[in-house]
Write an enzyme that holds these catalytic residues in place. Structure first.
Site, mmCIF file in Angstrom:
data_model
loop_
_atom_site.group_PDB
_atom_site.id
_atom_site.type_symbol
_atom_site.label_atom_id
_atom_site.label_comp_id
_atom_site.label_asym_id
_atom_site.label_seq_id
_atom_site.Cartn_x
_atom_site.Cartn_y
_atom_site.Cartn_z
ATOM 1 N N LYS A 56 17.181 -2.262 49.110
ATOM 2 C CA LYS A 56 18.349 -1.714 49.814
ATOM 3 C C LYS A 56 17.971 -0.338 50.346
ATOM 4 O O LYS A 56 18.058 0.671 49.663
ATOM 5 C CB LYS A 56 19.563 -1.570 48.887
ATOM 6 N N GLU A 65 13.008 8.527 41.005
ATOM 7 C CA GLU A 65 12.372 9.654 41.707
ATOM 8 C C GLU A 65 13.508 10.474 42.287
ATOM 9 O O GLU A 65 14.154 10.048 43.243
ATOM 10 C CB GLU A 65 11.464 9.145 42.834
ATOM 11 N N CYS A 116 11.467 15.609 48.956
ATOM 12 C CA CYS A 116 11.731 15.863 47.541
ATOM 13 C C CYS A 116 10.778 16.903 46.974
ATOM 14 O O CYS A 116 11.143 17.670 46.092
ATOM 15 C CB CYS A 116 11.633 14.558 46.769
ATOM 16 N N GLU A 141 19.427 22.190 44.689
ATOM 17 C CA GLU A 141 18.543 21.741 45.755
ATOM 18 C C GLU A 141 19.284 21.841 47.104
ATOM 19 O O GLU A 141 20.400 21.333 47.240
ATOM 20 C CB GLU A 141 18.171 20.283 45.486
HETATM 21 P P1 NAD Z 1 21.596 9.370 47.322
HETATM 22 O O1 NAD Z 1 21.375 9.290 45.861
HETATM 23 O O2 NAD Z 1 22.983 9.589 47.780
HETATM 24 O O3 NAD Z 1 21.129 8.030 48.087
HETATM 25 C C1 NAD Z 1 19.855 7.472 47.921
HETATM 26 C C2 NAD Z 1 19.978 5.951 47.976
HETATM 27 O O4 NAD Z 1 20.826 5.536 46.915
HETATM 28 C C3 NAD Z 1 20.620 5.412 49.267
HETATM 29 O O5 NAD Z 1 20.019 4.186 49.592
HETATM 30 C C4 NAD Z 1 22.056 5.204 48.871
HETATM 31 O O6 NAD Z 1 22.712 4.225 49.643
HETATM 32 C C5 NAD Z 1 21.892 4.755 47.437
HETATM 33 N N1 NAD Z 1 23.091 4.983 46.606
HETATM 34 C C6 NAD Z 1 24.017 5.959 46.717
HETATM 35 N N2 NAD Z 1 24.947 5.821 45.750
HETATM 36 C C7 NAD Z 1 24.591 4.739 45.019
HETATM 37 C C8 NAD Z 1 25.146 4.081 43.891
HETATM 38 N N3 NAD Z 1 26.286 4.510 43.326
HETATM 39 N N4 NAD Z 1 24.508 3.005 43.385
HETATM 40 C C9 NAD Z 1 23.365 2.560 43.944
HETATM 41 N N5 NAD Z 1 22.795 3.133 45.030
HETATM 42 C C10 NAD Z 1 23.393 4.208 45.552
HETATM 43 O O7 NAD Z 1 20.601 10.460 47.831
HETATM 44 P P2 NAD Z 1 20.530 11.111 49.251
HETATM 45 O O8 NAD Z 1 21.337 12.350 49.188
HETATM 46 O O9 NAD Z 1 20.805 10.164 50.327
HETATM 47 O O10 NAD Z 1 18.960 11.418 49.284
HETATM 48 C C11 NAD Z 1 18.435 12.676 49.116
HETATM 49 C C12 NAD Z 1 18.017 12.887 47.683
HETATM 50 O O11 NAD Z 1 16.910 12.067 47.363
HETATM 51 C C13 NAD Z 1 17.557 14.303 47.428
HETATM 52 O O12 NAD Z 1 18.169 14.817 46.283
HETATM 53 C C14 NAD Z 1 16.058 14.191 47.211
HETATM 54 O O13 NAD Z 1 15.475 15.140 46.414
HETATM 55 C C15 NAD Z 1 15.931 12.822 46.668
HETATM 56 N N6 NAD Z 1 14.612 12.263 46.975
HETATM 57 C C16 NAD Z 1 13.684 12.208 45.987
HETATM 58 C C17 NAD Z 1 12.413 11.704 46.231
HETATM 59 C C18 NAD Z 1 11.374 11.612 45.138
HETATM 60 O O14 NAD Z 1 10.382 10.921 45.302
HETATM 61 N N7 NAD Z 1 11.533 12.274 44.028
HETATM 62 C C19 NAD Z 1 12.090 11.261 47.512
HETATM 63 C C20 NAD Z 1 13.049 11.341 48.498
HETATM 64 C C21 NAD Z 1 14.313 11.840 48.207
#
Ligand code: NAD
Length: 538
Positions: A202, A275, A309, A407
């Site tokens: 997804k 992650e 990230c 962040e």
């Molecule tokens: P997010 O957690 O809102 O969304 C990430 C993914 O999770 C999306 O596909 C979203 O649709 C899904 N999602 C959201 N709520 C969900 C739920 N309740 N159940 C299941 N899936 C759900 O994060 P974001 O704000 O879109 O992304 C940015 C964040 O991701 C930042 O905090 C960043 O640091 C982190 N990030 C980490 C890494 C790493 O490798 N450590 C890499 C990229 C991004």
């Protein structure tokens, strides 16, 4: 800062949403979009409209999956996984090497789509292609090393033969974010497939097209389509159906969502790797080459407009070089070319969305209102693109400001002076996160020694993040609230397997020999144990 005008005219293909906006035009050919979106498992007829951060150009209506569609995707993947796991490792690795070449061959098309969906600079999009190709090649070439059954010392030499097998988990649910739409779409799934699993993926709603093009390449590389299912929709609506059906979940995203996923997985006693976010420190030591450090800081802070990230958000600089470093860093930052376009000349592109722009703006305004100084940047640039924000360097950030510990996930960094390395390490380790750190010094050995004192999953010496990120044999992930588990390296593939031990006992049982009393057996056994210890056996 020099500037790029917004993208030249999109490829038009009729009105995007004729009901609401008769002037809007699609940026992408609609039959091209349809050839990608057919891979989404969706039966409810609902769609989600996606537009580009480049001029808000309408891109596509993405079919949406219901929880029932997600359940069906898992059922299909589960059926296909059995035959897939029965193929040879060499066969699966060969498909990965074909994927490697396809990624390089089709890079222009991939980069175009990444830039349309994310608004990032073209050079940042290219790095996604390179990272994915590296990942494919690394795992294809090391598959046997990580997955082959291997012998371990048995209970008694000669008498007990023990071996460990790696059994695929089954069907892996992969939930990925928008910030690296191509890289994140496949980099965690590649080792899952190689280990004999099927995947239900997804991707984030904003960047589905890139993920779907990547899946098209998987199909072309020879992976059976049924082993990679795609679902689409808002995480809060269909995420529960993924954790309810998966045998293992790999999640990349925010720490808040990561916690939720971990709880859901714990309830079902399935494994997960997470992650998550970071508030990554860079240390510039007193003996650093300040120009090299400033150049690294520009990359560390502003690559992907800070939506990375492992991006640097806290910069600790030794007193002795502080002024020289700041001069060099500010002037390099001011020389960057900003823009929301497909042109290679853009150094820093757009943020992905209004929500990201709002967050970045809020962090900067909050810091300024509470007394921080802006050394450069500090403003949104709607003249360049709807979500473009200037690369921003702050001084005088204190603990009461949002951007001190939270962040930002944008092109904003706070500068701090330090007086001793102990103090720098303590401040770098402060806070909830522990993802990535970097250290600049002319004494690489001293840098490596200091790295060991920093509580982050990756530490780069004389580089911001690329050295660890691009070293595919090195595990990558977060300590503390930055995550659990690792991608890359042995950990990155073995997480998708369960260890199964098979031991064969020869000649005598692990029990008293015929007629021997338990007491005598205990004595004989004790002698044997002492002997094995003398022989240095494990
Ligand atoms: P997010 O957690 O809102 O969304 C990430 C993914 O999770 C999306 O596909 C979203 O649709 C899904 N999602 C959201 N709520 C969900 C739920 N309740 N159940 C299941 N899936 C759900 O994060 P974001 O704000 O879109 O992304 C940015 C964040 O991701 C930042 O905090 C960043 O640091 C982190 N990030 C980490 C890494 C790493 O490798 N450590 C890499 C990229 C991004």
């Amino acid at each position: 800062m020099s500037e790029q005008s917004p993208a030249s005219g999109p490829i038009t293909d009729g009105p995007a949403d004729p009901e609401h906006d008769s002037t809007a035009t699609y940026a992408l050919d609609r039959s091209y979009v349809a050839s990608l979106t057919r891979r989404v498992l969706s039966t409810n007829g609902e769609t989600h409209a996606v537009s580009s951060p480049i001029g808000r150009a309408p891109l596509a209506h993405i079919p949406q999956s219901s929880p029932a569609d997600v359940a069906e995707a898992f059922a299909r993947a589960r059926r296909a996984q059995v035959a897939w796991a029965a193929t040879s490792l060499d066969q699966r690795a060969a498909a990965l090497l074909r994927l490697h070449d396809l990624l390089l061959d089709r890079q222009d098309e991939l980069i175009d789509l990444v830039v349309w969906e994310s608004g990032k600079a073209r050079k940042d999009a290219y790095l996604e292609v390179a990272h994915l190709a590296l990942t494919a090649r690394y795992y294809a070439r090391t598959a046997h090393e990580h997955l082959d059954p291997h012998r371990v010392g048995g209970m008694f030499p000669v008498l007990t033969r023990a071996e460990v097998h790696r059994v695929p988990q089954g069907v892996v649910g992969i939930i990925s974010p928008w910030n690296y739409p191509l890289s994140m779409a496949l980099c965690d799934g590649i080792p899952a497939l190689l280990a004999g699993n099927a995947v239900v993926a997804k991707p984030d709603s904003q960047t589905m097209l890139t993920a779907l093009l990547a899946v098209q390449l998987l199909d072309e590389a020879g992976f059976p389509p049924e082993v990679w299912q795609v679902v689409a929709g808002p995480g809060p609506e269909i995420g529960g159906a993924i954790t309810a059906a998966a045998d293992y979940v790999c999640f990349t995203g925010s720490t808040a969502t990561g916690r939720l996923i971990a709880r859901q997985c714990a309830d079902r006693l399935i494994g997960c790797s997470l992650e998550l976010g970071g508030k990554n420190p860079m240390l510039v030591l007193r003996d650093a080459d300040v120009h090299r450090a400033a150049e690294g800081a520009v990359r560390g802070v502003f690559s992907n407009a800070g939506q990375l990230c492992v991006s640097t958000e806290r910069l600790f600089v030794a007193d002795q070089v502080y002024d020289r470093f700041v001069d060099a860093f500010v002037s390099r930052t001011q020389a960057m070319t900003l823009g929301a376009s497909h042109d290679w000349s853009v150094d820093m592109g757009s943020l992905v969305s209004q929500a990201q722009l709002d967050k970045v703006t809020a962090h900067v305004q909050d810091a300024v209102a509470k007394g921080a100084h802006v050394l450069t940047g500090g403003r949104a640039r709607p003249d360049l693109g709807p979500f473009v924000h200037e690369p921003t360097i702050l001084e005088g950030v204190s603990a009461d400001m949002q951007c001190f510990g939270e962040e930002t996930f944008g092109p904003v960094v706070a500068l701090y002076r330090f007086h001793s390395e102990d103090e720098a390490v303590e401040r770098a380790n402060d806070g909830a996160y522990g993802l990535n750190a970097s250290i600049y010094t002319r004494d690489a050995a001293r840098g490596r020694a200091l790295a060991r004192r920093i509580r982050c999953g990756t530490v780069n010496v004389n580089e911001a993040y690329g050295a660890t990120f691009g070293s595919l044999g090195a595990p990558m992930g977060g300590m503390r609230e930055s995550g659990m588990g690792r991608r890359q390296g042995a950990e990155g593939i073995r997480r998708y397997t369960e260890a199964q031990s098979v031991a064969t006992q020869r000649l005598v049982p692990i029990a008293p020999l015929l007629g021997m009393s338990e007491e005598t057996n205990a004595r004989v056994m004790t002698v044997a144990l002492r002997l094995l210890n003398k022989l240095g056996r494990a």
